[in-house]
Design an enzyme around this catalytic site. Structure first.
Site, PDB file in Angstrom:
ATOM      1  N   ASP A   1       0.832  -1.203   0.000  1.00 19.99           N
ATOM      2  CA  ASP A   1       0.000   0.000   0.000  1.00 19.99           C
ATOM      3  C   ASP A   1       0.866   1.253   0.000  1.00 19.99           C
ATOM      4  O   ASP A   1       2.095   1.175  -0.008  1.00 19.99           O
ATOM      5  CB  ASP A   1      -0.932   0.009   1.222  1.00 19.99           C
ATOM      6  CG  ASP A   1      -0.214  -0.378   2.522  1.00 19.99           C
ATOM      7  OD1 ASP A   1       1.011  -0.164   2.622  1.00 19.99           O
ATOM      8  OD2 ASP A   1      -0.877  -0.891   3.441  1.00 19.99           O
TER       9      ASP A   1
ATOM     10  N   GLU B   1     -10.327  -1.622   5.870  1.00 20.53           N
ATOM     11  CA  GLU B   1     -10.878  -1.331   7.188  1.00 20.53           C
ATOM     12  C   GLU B   1     -12.180  -2.118   7.406  1.00 20.53           C
ATOM     13  O   GLU B   1     -12.733  -2.690   6.456  1.00 20.53           O
ATOM     14  CB  GLU B   1     -11.160   0.177   7.305  1.00 20.53           C
ATOM     15  CG  GLU B   1      -9.932   1.070   7.145  1.00 20.53           C
ATOM     16  CD  GLU B   1      -9.098   1.185   8.422  1.00 20.53           C
ATOM     17  OE1 GLU B   1      -9.357   0.438   9.386  1.00 20.53           O
ATOM     18  OE2 GLU B   1      -8.183   2.028   8.451  1.00 20.53           O
TER      19      GLU B   1
ATOM     20  N   ASN C   1      -8.015  -2.796  14.909  1.00 29.50           N
ATOM     21  CA  ASN C   1      -9.431  -3.024  14.591  1.00 29.50           C
ATOM     22  C   ASN C   1      -9.610  -4.172  13.594  1.00 29.50           C
ATOM     23  O   ASN C   1     -10.689  -4.360  13.039  1.00 29.50           O
ATOM     24  CB  ASN C   1     -10.076  -1.740  14.046  1.00 29.50           C
ATOM     25  CG  ASN C   1      -9.466  -1.288  12.725  1.00 29.50           C
ATOM     26  OD1 ASN C   1      -8.511  -1.886  12.224  1.00 29.50           O
ATOM     27  ND2 ASN C   1     -10.006  -0.224  12.154  1.00 29.50           N
TER      28      ASN C   1
ATOM     29  N   HIS D   1      -7.934  -4.491  10.721  1.00 26.51           N
ATOM     30  CA  HIS D   1      -7.704  -4.153   9.318  1.00 26.51           C
ATOM     31  C   HIS D   1      -6.434  -4.814   8.778  1.00 26.51           C
ATOM     32  O   HIS D   1      -5.501  -5.113   9.515  1.00 26.51           O
ATOM     33  CB  HIS D   1      -7.678  -2.638   9.085  1.00 26.51           C
ATOM     34  CG  HIS D   1      -6.428  -1.953   9.523  1.00 26.51           C
ATOM     35  ND1 HIS D   1      -6.374  -1.108  10.599  1.00 26.51           N
ATOM     36  CD2 HIS D   1      -5.160  -1.965   9.021  1.00 26.51           C
ATOM     37  CE1 HIS D   1      -5.151  -0.633  10.742  1.00 26.51           C
ATOM     38  NE2 HIS D   1      -4.388  -1.145   9.793  1.00 26.51           N
TER      39      HIS D   1
END
Length: 249
Positions: A70, A144, A137, A139
């Protein structure tokens, strides 16, 4: 519970990094033209240290292609970018360079064109290894919570917890932190021959519990990996601290 992915439990961050390095080193030494896609941040720092030592002590990467998962949207040389991380932690520290280096351009004017360009890179160089970290979380990359499991490379918006992690990791203020990222989707991530997920520390323990024991759901994006037999998850004791003992067997 269906679980095809391989889980490796290790004592600490150092052992997690060493185990990840061993897998990548073996691929580099056995493949004719290895293609390794890395991630950045706190999870792989130790792995990069070992890779630098390996290359500078004779691990031959002259035919290896390197790329990344990314890239943040922002100035190329900002402290938080994947570009900056890769040069500071790897490319500037090794005495021989890979055959090819591919990075997403996070300051490209036309994001859609940049996504299409990187798709062509991915198609031309099928990955032998994709390294991942796990967000608090759940991800993966910038996939996400709520991201469909069939996601393909896209421009993503960060959740607050991800922005806070970036601020902590790079010691920057909220107004300096990036809020968007071009990221591989689960489709591209899982196309790699081997997917290595590195997980360390108590901060990740709830996400690990959801990954291994919770419902398979886009609420915890990492659960997309659970039933895949090309995924290797390396978890240290602190990250595994909330797991049932049965899960650790």
């Amino acid at each position: 519970m269906i679980k095809k992915m391989k889980t490796i439990f290790v004592k600490n961050y150092e052992e997690m990094s060493e185990k990840g390095y061993e897998i990548i080193k073996d691929v580099i030494e056995t493949k004719e033209q290895p293609v390794i896609s890395m991630t950045t941040g706190g999870s792989p720092r130790g792995l990069f240290t070992l890779l630098v030592e390996g290359v500078n002590n004779g691990l031959d990467i002259s035919n290896t292609v390197m790329m990344n998962l990314d890239e943040y949207i922002g100035p190329k040389n900002a402290v938080y970018t994947v570009n900056t991380f890769m040069y500071e932690n790897f490319y500037n520290k090794i005495n021989t360079q890979p055959k090819e280096i591919f990075l997403i351009n996070g300051e490209a004017d036309n994001k859609e064109e940049e996504i299409n360009r990187y798709k062509e890179v991915l198609n031309a160089y099928p990955r032998d290894v994709q390294v991942l970290g796990l967000g608090t979380n759940g991800h993966i990359g910038a996939n996400e919570p709520g991201t469909p499991f069939d996601s393909t490379i896209f421009l993503a918006e960060h959740d607050d917890s991800t922005i806070e992690s970036t601020m902590r990791e790079y010691n920057i203020e909220r107004d300096e932190a990036p809020t968007e990222m071009i990221t591989l989707g689960f489709t591209e991530i899982l196309e790699a021959e081997k997917v290595i997920l590195l997980v360390s520390g108590k901060r990740k323990s709830e996400a690990v519990k959801n990954l291994l024991e919770g419902e398979v759901s886009t609420d915890c994006p990492a659960t997309a990996l659970r039933d895949k037999d090309n995924v290797i998850v390396i978890i240290d004791e602190e990250a595994a601290s909330l797991l049932d003992e049965e899960t650790k067997k």
